[in-house]
Design a protein around this motif. Sequence first.
Motif, short mmCIF file in Angstrom:
data_model
loop_
_atom_site.label_atom_id
_atom_site.label_comp_id
_atom_site.label_asym_id
_atom_site.label_seq_id
_atom_site.Cartn_x
_atom_site.Cartn_y
_atom_site.Cartn_z
N ALA A 65 0.83 -1.20 0.00
CA ALA A 65 0.00 0.00 0.00
C ALA A 65 0.87 1.26 0.00
CB ALA A 65 -0.93 -0.01 1.21
N PHE A 66 1.98 1.21 0.72
CA PHE A 66 2.94 2.33 0.72
C PHE A 66 3.41 2.61 -0.70
CE2 PHE A 66 7.61 2.87 0.47
CZ PHE A 66 7.73 4.19 0.90
N LEU A 67 3.76 1.58 -1.45
CA LEU A 67 4.21 1.76 -2.82
C LEU A 67 3.15 2.49 -3.64
CD1 LEU A 67 6.17 1.21 -5.20
CD2 LEU A 67 5.03 -1.01 -5.47
N GLY A 68 1.90 2.08 -3.51
CA GLY A 68 0.84 2.73 -4.26
C GLY A 68 0.70 4.20 -3.90
N ARG A 69 0.78 4.53 -2.62
CA ARG A 69 0.65 5.93 -2.20
C ARG A 69 1.82 6.76 -2.70
NH1 ARG A 69 -0.69 3.30 2.60
NH2 ARG A 69 1.15 4.07 3.70
N VAL A 70 3.02 6.20 -2.69
CA VAL A 70 4.19 6.91 -3.19
C VAL A 70 4.03 7.22 -4.67
CG1 VAL A 70 6.62 6.63 -3.79
CG2 VAL A 70 5.86 6.12 -1.48
N VAL A 71 3.65 6.22 -5.45
CA VAL A 71 3.51 6.42 -6.89
C VAL A 71 2.42 7.45 -7.18
CG1 VAL A 71 2.87 5.31 -9.07
CG2 VAL A 71 4.42 4.15 -7.47
N ARG A 72 1.32 7.37 -6.45
CA ARG A 72 0.23 8.34 -6.65
C ARG A 72 0.70 9.76 -6.35
NH1 ARG A 72 -3.00 6.06 -3.53
NH2 ARG A 72 -3.76 4.60 -5.11
N ARG A 73 1.42 9.92 -5.25
CA ARG A 73 1.92 11.26 -4.92
C ARG A 73 2.89 11.76 -5.98
NH1 ARG A 73 4.92 13.13 0.71
NH2 ARG A 73 6.43 14.56 -0.24
N LEU A 74 3.78 10.90 -6.43
CA LEU A 74 4.75 11.32 -7.45
C LEU A 74 4.05 11.73 -8.75
CD1 LEU A 74 7.47 8.61 -6.84
CD2 LEU A 74 7.75 11.07 -6.49
N ALA A 75 3.06 10.97 -9.15
CA ALA A 75 2.37 11.26 -10.40
C ALA A 75 1.46 12.48 -10.27
CB ALA A 75 1.57 10.04 -10.85
N GLU A 76 0.75 12.58 -9.15
CA GLU A 76 -0.24 13.65 -9.01
C GLU A 76 0.37 14.97 -8.57
OE1 GLU A 76 -3.21 12.35 -6.26
OE2 GLU A 76 -4.17 10.97 -7.68
N SER A 77 1.25 14.92 -7.57
CA SER A 77 1.74 16.15 -6.95
C SER A 77 3.10 16.59 -7.43
CB SER A 77 1.77 15.98 -5.42
OG SER A 77 0.50 15.62 -4.92
N GLU A 78 3.93 15.65 -7.83
CA GLU A 78 5.31 15.99 -8.19
C GLU A 78 5.55 15.98 -9.70
OE1 GLU A 78 6.69 17.07 -5.69
OE2 GLU A 78 5.60 16.08 -4.07
N GLY A 79 4.56 15.60 -10.47
CA GLY A 79 4.68 15.65 -11.93
C GLY A 79 5.63 14.63 -12.52
N ILE A 80 5.88 13.54 -11.81
CA ILE A 80 6.78 12.51 -12.33
C ILE A 80 5.99 11.58 -13.25
CG2 ILE A 80 8.19 10.50 -11.72
CD1 ILE A 80 9.51 13.17 -11.07
N SER A 81 6.54 11.34 -14.43
CA SER A 81 5.86 10.49 -15.42
C SER A 81 6.69 9.29 -15.83
CB SER A 81 5.51 11.32 -16.66
OG SER A 81 6.68 11.85 -17.27
N GLN A 82 7.87 9.12 -15.21
CA GLN A 82 8.75 7.99 -15.53
C GLN A 82 9.11 7.26 -14.25
OE1 GLN A 82 11.43 8.91 -19.21
NE2 GLN A 82 11.95 10.43 -17.66
N PHE A 83 9.01 5.93 -14.29
CA PHE A 83 9.23 5.12 -13.10
C PHE A 83 10.11 3.92 -13.44
CE2 PHE A 83 5.32 7.42 -12.61
CZ PHE A 83 5.31 7.82 -11.28
N LEU A 84 11.12 3.69 -12.59
CA LEU A 84 11.99 2.52 -12.69
C LEU A 84 11.78 1.70 -11.43
CD1 LEU A 84 14.27 0.85 -13.95
CD2 LEU A 84 15.91 2.45 -12.92
#
Length: 283
Positions: free
Chosen positions: A63-82
Motif C-alpha cells: 500500500a505504501f508503494l501505491g501511495r508513493v507512486v500516486r503522490r509522485l504522479a499527481e503532486s510531483e509531476g513525475i511520469s517515468q518510473f523505474l
Amino acid sequence: MDEIDVAELALSLPDIDPSQPSPARIYDFWLGGSQNFEADREAGRRAAEAMPTLVGAIRANRAFLGRVVRRLAESEGISQFLDLGSGVPTVGNVHEVAMETNPEARVVYVDVDQVAIAHARALLTDVPNTVAILADLRRPESVLAHPLLQQTLDMSQPIAVLMNAVLHFVPDSENPAGIVAAYVAATAPGSYLALSHAAPDLAHPGEQQQMLDDYQRSTRVPFINREPEVVAGWLADLEIQPPGLVTVDQWEPEPNATETPILRTYGVLARKPLSGHEDGSTG
C-alpha cells in the motif's frame, strides 16, 4: 539473437525449479496472488505462522508503494518510473497507479526472477510505454544499459527510482549504499528515490531470527534487517520528503485507515537536489 536476448542471457540464470522457493513468488503468495508454486506457499506459510505481524507488514508495504507512486504522479509531476525488484505483477501495479493520473506515464519493471518477468510481460502485452526486463538490480550498469530501458525512459529528465522491499536482500558485502548511489547518480536532478526496508523486531528478536533462518534456508537468499538510521545514511545527499523515514503504515496513510500491528518496515521518499554537482559541491 537480438539485443534484448544478449542483455538478459548475460545473467546465466539456472532453469526454473518449482521446488525452490523464490522471494518474489513468496511475496506474491503473501499478497494473495496466484503466480506461485507449492514450495513458495509452504515457505510463506511457515514464515507467517512464526511472525504473525509479517503479512500485515507485507500488505502495508504494498500500500505504501501505491501511495508513493500516486503522490509522485499527481503532486510531483513525475511520469517515468523505474521499479527495481518489481516482483510478480499483482493488484496496484506501478503502471496502473501512475496511469490513473497520467496515461502517458512510462514504467520499466526490473526483476531477476524469470517467472515474475514472464508474467509481467504477458500482462503488459497491450500496455503502452511499459516494459519488464530480466536483470539483476545489484548490477546498475547492466540495468541502465538494457535496451528496453533505454528505449522507454528518458534519463535526461526526472524519473522515480523505486526500491520497494528489496534492499534487505542485499548483504553489506554487496554494498547496498553503492547500489543506491549508482542509480541516483544516473538520474537527472529533480528525480526521486523511494524505498522501503525491513527492520529488526525489537519485541520478538528470537522469533524473528528463527523465521529468517528458515526463510534463508528455503530461498537460499540472504535477508538483512537494518535499522532506519542505516537506510538514512544511504540518502545523505538527497532531500528526504515529508513525512520522513517512517514505518510504511505511517507514510501518508489513507484517511480512516485501520491500524494493524506490523513487523517493523520503514519507507521513505527522497529527492535529488536541483542544484549542485554530482560531487556534492554547490555551484
